[in-house]
Design an enzyme around this catalytic site. Structure first.
Site, short mmCIF file in Angstrom:
data_model
loop_
_atom_site.label_atom_id
_atom_site.label_comp_id
_atom_site.label_asym_id
_atom_site.label_seq_id
_atom_site.Cartn_x
_atom_site.Cartn_y
_atom_site.Cartn_z
N ARG A 110 39.61 -8.53 -0.90
CA ARG A 110 39.91 -7.41 -0.19
C ARG A 110 40.70 -7.46 0.89
O ARG A 110 40.75 -8.30 1.75
CB ARG A 110 38.46 -7.13 0.36
CG ARG A 110 38.50 -5.61 0.88
CD ARG A 110 36.92 -5.27 1.50
NE ARG A 110 36.59 -5.74 2.59
CZ ARG A 110 35.19 -5.50 3.02
NH1 ARG A 110 34.41 -4.90 2.30
NH2 ARG A 110 34.68 -6.08 4.11
N SER A 147 30.41 0.47 -4.66
CA SER A 147 29.81 0.56 -3.42
C SER A 147 28.75 1.75 -3.14
O SER A 147 29.09 3.13 -3.72
CB SER A 147 30.58 0.54 -2.30
OG SER A 147 31.37 -0.57 -2.19
N LYS A 198 33.19 -3.93 9.22
CA LYS A 198 33.09 -2.42 8.99
C LYS A 198 32.54 -1.60 9.94
O LYS A 198 31.20 -1.31 9.87
CB LYS A 198 32.75 -1.96 7.67
CG LYS A 198 33.73 -2.18 6.81
CD LYS A 198 33.65 -1.32 5.21
CE LYS A 198 34.53 -1.57 4.15
NZ LYS A 198 34.22 -0.88 3.04
#
Lengths: 205, 205
Positions: free
Chosen positions: A37, A106, A135
């Site tokens: 990612r 997700s 996040k």
């Protein structure tokens, strides 16, 4: 496809030079899946890094999954791709990657889990289970909702968000078989030991 | 493949609602190719917009090209994809999109033009020819270097960067047959007339 200890790279926690080495240590420690990612790199940089990680994962026989960029997933011949609710729709993703590759999605609430039951995905991520520094704007679902998600989902569920050695037992107690970690592995001074300790918890669970 | 009046969308110059309408007017005014470019949108938003534009371009028989995101290009079944030097390498792009789709590559100097001669691309963009507000950090090549690029390139060259009604003649005089515009069309109060005027200049050239 063993997603039980699913590690996700983070560009803020690993310098490019250290990335492959850290992933290698995590694999040695028992990680069973790797997701690449990166949000703030050029596609050219991502292509280089993802190629290196794909090679490593192939050697270790561990699935290598690319986040978000379906083109990158195909370009490096990854084993799968993981998308979020704001990425390309899963049906479009499936048309691009075919049925040989893993597609993950997700989800952050039960409505999205229910919807995912009707989508061509191979697993879902669910979270953020706990608050997370990776996040910061992520919605926190909590452990109880994870429990519901695991019951509701017809696909394997990978719990994600703020999971670490101190709270992984609570995740396992929900019946969830798979955990995704970022900081718990990549922020550790000793990546190998950090991964091994998580692995032990999962084995006991 | 007529790239002579190649318009490129800009998310700062068009609201989502106005985007399709502005492109429709530009096509009516004589635009011969459309590139969808967006940098700050989610893939989900881009997918929606690109699908709408692709439909319009198909109706008008004009090639529709997606910038940067090769997965989006495939997902909306575009006619082509355009990448920059920092995007996925052209060879990887070609593996993903096959040989039916157009592949374009941005170049900004003669060394990159020379290199592109050996790459599997269908055209190159060259510029920024003039200073431009759309990409403020772009290197300005100037008209003389464009002339060299046109001579050097074995592929069609699309001049780009700050081209408008007041300077398009200078571009045409270099022998370059194709111009890409962003602001000159999408910043115009009257998109139809702005496009028509550029088209007339190209016809005379």
């Amino acid at each position: 496809m063993d997603l039980s200890l699913y590690i996700i790279t983070d560009e803020n926690l690993t310098l490019e030079k250290g990335l492959v080495e850290k992933v290698r240590l995590a694999l040695e420690g028992g990680a069973t899946a790797v997701q690449y990612r990166a949000k703030n790199k050029t596609a050219k940089q991502m292509y280089r890094e993802a190629n290196a990680l794909r090679k490593l994962c192939r050697e270790k026989g561990v699935p290598f999954i690319v986040n978000d960029r379906v083109d990158l997933a195909v370009a490096v011949n990854s084993d799968g791709v993981h998308v979020g609710q704001e990425d390309l729709p899963v049906e479009a993703v499936r048309r691009i990657v075919g049925w040989e590759r893993i597609v993950g999605l997700s989800t952050k609430n039960l409505s999205q889990v229910r919807e995912a039951n009707g989508l061509p995905v191979d697993y879902i991520g669910f979270g953020s289970v706990f608050p997370t520094g990776t996040k910061e704007d992520a919605t926190v679902s909590g452990i109880e909702m994870l429990k519901e998600a695991v019951k509701l989902s017809i696909q394997p569920v990978v719990a994600i968000g703020g999971i670490n050695l101190s709270n992984i037992d609570r995740v396992i107690e929900t019946g969830c078989k798979n955990v995704a970690v970022v900081s718990a592995v990549f922020s550790a001074e000793d990546v190998l030991t950090a991964t091994k300790k998580l692995k032990e918890k999962l084995k006991k669970g």
